[in-house]
Motif scaffolding. Structure first.
Motif, mmCIF file in Angstrom:
data_model
loop_
_atom_site.group_PDB
_atom_site.id
_atom_site.type_symbol
_atom_site.label_atom_id
_atom_site.label_comp_id
_atom_site.label_asym_id
_atom_site.label_seq_id
_atom_site.Cartn_x
_atom_site.Cartn_y
_atom_site.Cartn_z
ATOM 1 N N LYS A 90 19.734 38.711 -0.353
ATOM 2 C CA LYS A 90 18.532 38.297 0.380
ATOM 3 C C LYS A 90 17.840 37.131 -0.317
ATOM 4 O O LYS A 90 17.406 36.169 0.336
ATOM 5 C CB LYS A 90 17.571 39.474 0.496
ATOM 6 C CG LYS A 90 18.068 40.622 1.343
ATOM 7 C CD LYS A 90 17.086 41.787 1.306
ATOM 8 C CE LYS A 90 17.615 42.997 2.047
ATOM 9 N NZ LYS A 90 16.699 44.157 1.938
ATOM 10 N N ALA A 91 17.752 37.214 -1.648
ATOM 11 C CA ALA A 91 17.043 36.180 -2.408
ATOM 12 C C ALA A 91 17.773 34.847 -2.371
ATOM 13 O O ALA A 91 17.140 33.780 -2.480
ATOM 14 C CB ALA A 91 16.864 36.640 -3.858
ATOM 15 N N ALA A 92 19.093 34.875 -2.221
ATOM 16 C CA ALA A 92 19.876 33.634 -2.229
ATOM 17 C C ALA A 92 19.744 32.854 -0.931
ATOM 18 O O ALA A 92 19.974 31.645 -0.888
ATOM 19 C CB ALA A 92 21.346 33.951 -2.495
ATOM 20 N N ILE A 93 19.381 33.524 0.140
ATOM 21 C CA ILE A 93 19.259 32.872 1.448
ATOM 22 C C ILE A 93 17.967 32.059 1.500
ATOM 23 O O ILE A 93 16.889 32.556 1.167
ATOM 24 C CB ILE A 93 19.279 33.919 2.577
ATOM 25 C CG1 ILE A 93 20.655 34.599 2.641
ATOM 26 C CG2 ILE A 93 18.950 33.276 3.924
ATOM 27 C CD1 ILE A 93 20.707 35.784 3.587
ATOM 28 N N ASP A 94 18.085 30.793 1.900
ATOM 29 C CA ASP A 94 16.901 29.944 2.048
ATOM 30 C C ASP A 94 16.968 29.199 3.376
ATOM 31 O O ASP A 94 17.838 29.473 4.215
ATOM 32 C CB ASP A 94 16.768 28.981 0.865
ATOM 33 C CG ASP A 94 17.952 28.038 0.715
ATOM 34 O OD1 ASP A 94 18.616 27.712 1.731
ATOM 35 O OD2 ASP A 94 18.235 27.617 -0.433
ATOM 36 N N ASP A 95 16.072 28.254 3.569
ATOM 37 C CA ASP A 95 15.988 27.542 4.853
ATOM 38 C C ASP A 95 17.235 26.700 5.140
ATOM 39 O O ASP A 95 17.488 26.354 6.306
ATOM 40 C CB ASP A 95 14.750 26.639 4.875
ATOM 41 C CG ASP A 95 13.460 27.432 4.940
ATOM 42 O OD1 ASP A 95 13.511 28.620 5.309
ATOM 43 O OD2 ASP A 95 12.402 26.865 4.599
ATOM 44 N N ASN A 96 17.983 26.358 4.101
ATOM 45 C CA ASN A 96 19.179 25.541 4.295
ATOM 46 C C ASN A 96 20.473 26.357 4.375
ATOM 47 O O ASN A 96 21.550 25.786 4.507
ATOM 48 C CB ASN A 96 19.308 24.525 3.153
ATOM 49 C CG ASN A 96 18.261 23.430 3.244
ATOM 50 O OD1 ASN A 96 17.936 22.971 4.338
ATOM 51 N ND2 ASN A 96 17.721 23.030 2.107
ATOM 52 N N THR A 97 20.372 27.660 4.282
ATOM 53 C CA THR A 97 21.562 28.508 4.378
ATOM 54 C C THR A 97 22.033 28.559 5.828
ATOM 55 O O THR A 97 21.224 28.722 6.744
ATOM 56 C CB THR A 97 21.273 29.924 3.867
ATOM 57 O OG1 THR A 97 20.782 29.851 2.520
ATOM 58 C CG2 THR A 97 22.529 30.781 3.895
ATOM 59 N N ARG A 98 23.336 28.447 6.012
ATOM 60 C CA ARG A 98 23.902 28.460 7.361
ATOM 61 C C ARG A 98 24.930 29.560 7.588
ATOM 62 O O ARG A 98 25.370 29.775 8.716
ATOM 63 C CB ARG A 98 24.522 27.096 7.692
ATOM 64 C CG ARG A 98 23.498 25.968 7.841
ATOM 65 C CD ARG A 98 22.568 26.222 8.984
ATOM 66 N NE ARG A 98 21.529 25.199 9.137
ATOM 67 C CZ ARG A 98 20.313 25.271 8.610
ATOM 68 N NH1 ARG A 98 19.976 26.325 7.887
ATOM 69 N NH2 ARG A 98 19.433 24.313 8.801
#
Length: 430
Positions: A143-151
């Protein structure tokens, strides 16, 4: 065979996608060894190139033999469609291509095949993409690794080399909450042991080179689309939701619905990347899939017997096979892979690196090759071969430390394989 839900796996692995050849009546799928296909007329040609009609133009895009394989794998996986390509590595790039763009990232399991780790940590940087590696057993870390640029989120159902089992449903729930597709590499499990789409995966990739073909004869890859992801729910996937200029503003999601991703893979991916599967490779893989369930049952039976023998041997430090009751994944496998843990696992040899090298060199039935999923039993020392480009920390995280060997248990007599391991271990560990 249109009413596919009424048929069992054993029937579908033989019949799905295949029909008698209309020209000759040939029951086996012919190898259509042709580069191009004659159009009925100019209007037919224009309709094909405009994606207004489905058919054959040029074998970089579509081929009748490959089309049968695509339908068969998609059916076995419970997907809407599939695109076959030249290798498993090609399938991984094909899977990411429609959804990534420069500056975007994919959250990836740190327990992957060494070549995949290299491809994701090094090569995809040339596209301007980034991979963020995490332990998929640590859900908070995902969860923490996912950001706005994750696809996308990417992992293996059964990880190579350690045979670790991913909690596909838990990771799928995280991806869904973030509005992202989950891509699962199902090479080691095959759809006979695991159907990731039923656990929430959006896309499934295969190296068809391995268990699907099953005889170490040809390379190939496949991307299966569940057809269940809404590519228009956000602005993250413009290649599928926005007008495509190369096709006069056509919107793939709007035009093709559940098959949008599959059509994009052919019309854009294969057209421009050219990672095409050749028809002879498709033919060999089709023949292999016809016996998939029979082979996988024997793979699991042999692997379980050999893993138990290794675990009880005092020359072995540990065995990672998820089919062992001692494995932390033993309970999880009942849900993710109810028919068994496949036949890929590692074991650590007392004596470390040097003992592993001696073991590999002393074996007689096992073949020392960089492959898996063969009818033959295979072994490799990952730290000095498939994972040697990785750092020591990456090797350990992937389960490929210097004192570990990876085995892919084949279809031979299990007692003969145990005897071969026994004599080689005697030479390797004094």
């Amino acid at each position: 065979m249109t009413d596919t839900p009424t048929y069992g796996f054993d029937t579908l692995q033989i019949h799905a996608g295949a029909r008698p050849d209309p020209a000759t009546g040939a029951r086996n799928t012919p190898i259509y060894q042709s580069t191009a296909y004659v159009f009925r007329d100019a209007d037919h040609a224009a309709a094909l190139f405009n994606l207004q009609e489905v058919g054959y133009i040029y074998s970089r895009l579509t081929n009748p033999t490959v089309a049968v394989l695509q339908e068969r794998i998609a059916t076995l996986e419970g997907g809407a469609g599939a695109v076959c390509c030249s290798s498993g590595h090609a399938a991984q790039i094909m899977a990411l291509f429609p959804i990534m763009s420069p500056g975007k990232n994919v959250v990836v399991s740190n327990r992957l095949y060494g070549g995949t780790i290299t491809q994701f940590s090094q090569t995809i940087k040339r596209f301007g993409w980034e991979a963020k590696f995490v332990d998929m057993d640590d859900l908070d870390a995902v969860k923490a690794a996912i950001d706005d640029n994750t696809r996308a989120v990417f992992g293996e159902a059964i990880a190579n080399p350690g045979g670790y089992i991913m909690d596909v449903r838990a990771i799928a729930d995280i991806a869904d909450a973030a509005g992202l597709p989950l891509i699962i590499d199902n090479t080691t499990a095959t759809p006979y042991l695991c159907r990731p789409i039923e656990h929430g995966a959006t896309l499934v990739v295969h190296s068809t080179t391995k268990y699907l073909t099953g005889n170490g004869s040809v390379t190939g890859g496949c991307v299966v689309d569940s057809g269940k992801f809404d590519w228009t729910a956000s602005d993250k996937f413009p290649s599928l939701s926005e007008p495509e200029q190369a096709y006069h503003g056509l919107k793939f999601a709007e035009t093709f619905g559940p098959l949008a991703y599959t059509f994009h893979g052919i019309a854009i991916g294969l057209r421009d990347l050219g990672m095409t599967m050749n028809p002879q490779a498709a033919h060999y893989t089709l023949m292999g899939i016809e016996t998939l369930s029979l082979r996988m049952d024997r793979h699991v039976e042999n692997a379980t017997k050999i893993a138990k023998w290794l675990e009880a041997d005092d020359r072995i430090e540990y065995v990672t096979y998820a089919g062992l009751e001692s494995s932390p994944y033993f309970e999880r496998i009942k849900d993710v892979c109810p028919r068994g843990a496949s036949s890929l696992f590692t074991f650590a040899v007392k004596g470390g690196y040097d003992a592993c090298i001696k073991l590999v060199d002393a074996l007689e039935i096992f073949s020392h090759v960089a492959n898996l999923g063969d009818a033959r039993s295979l072994i490799i020392h990952s730290a000095s071969t498939t994972h040697r480009q990785l750092t020591a920390e990456q090797q350990e995280a992937a389960g490929a430390g210097p004192g570990v060997v990876r085995v892919s248990i084949g279809l031979e007599d299990a007692d003969d394989l145990i005897a071969d391991l026994d004599q080689a271990l005697s030479k390797a560990v004094s």
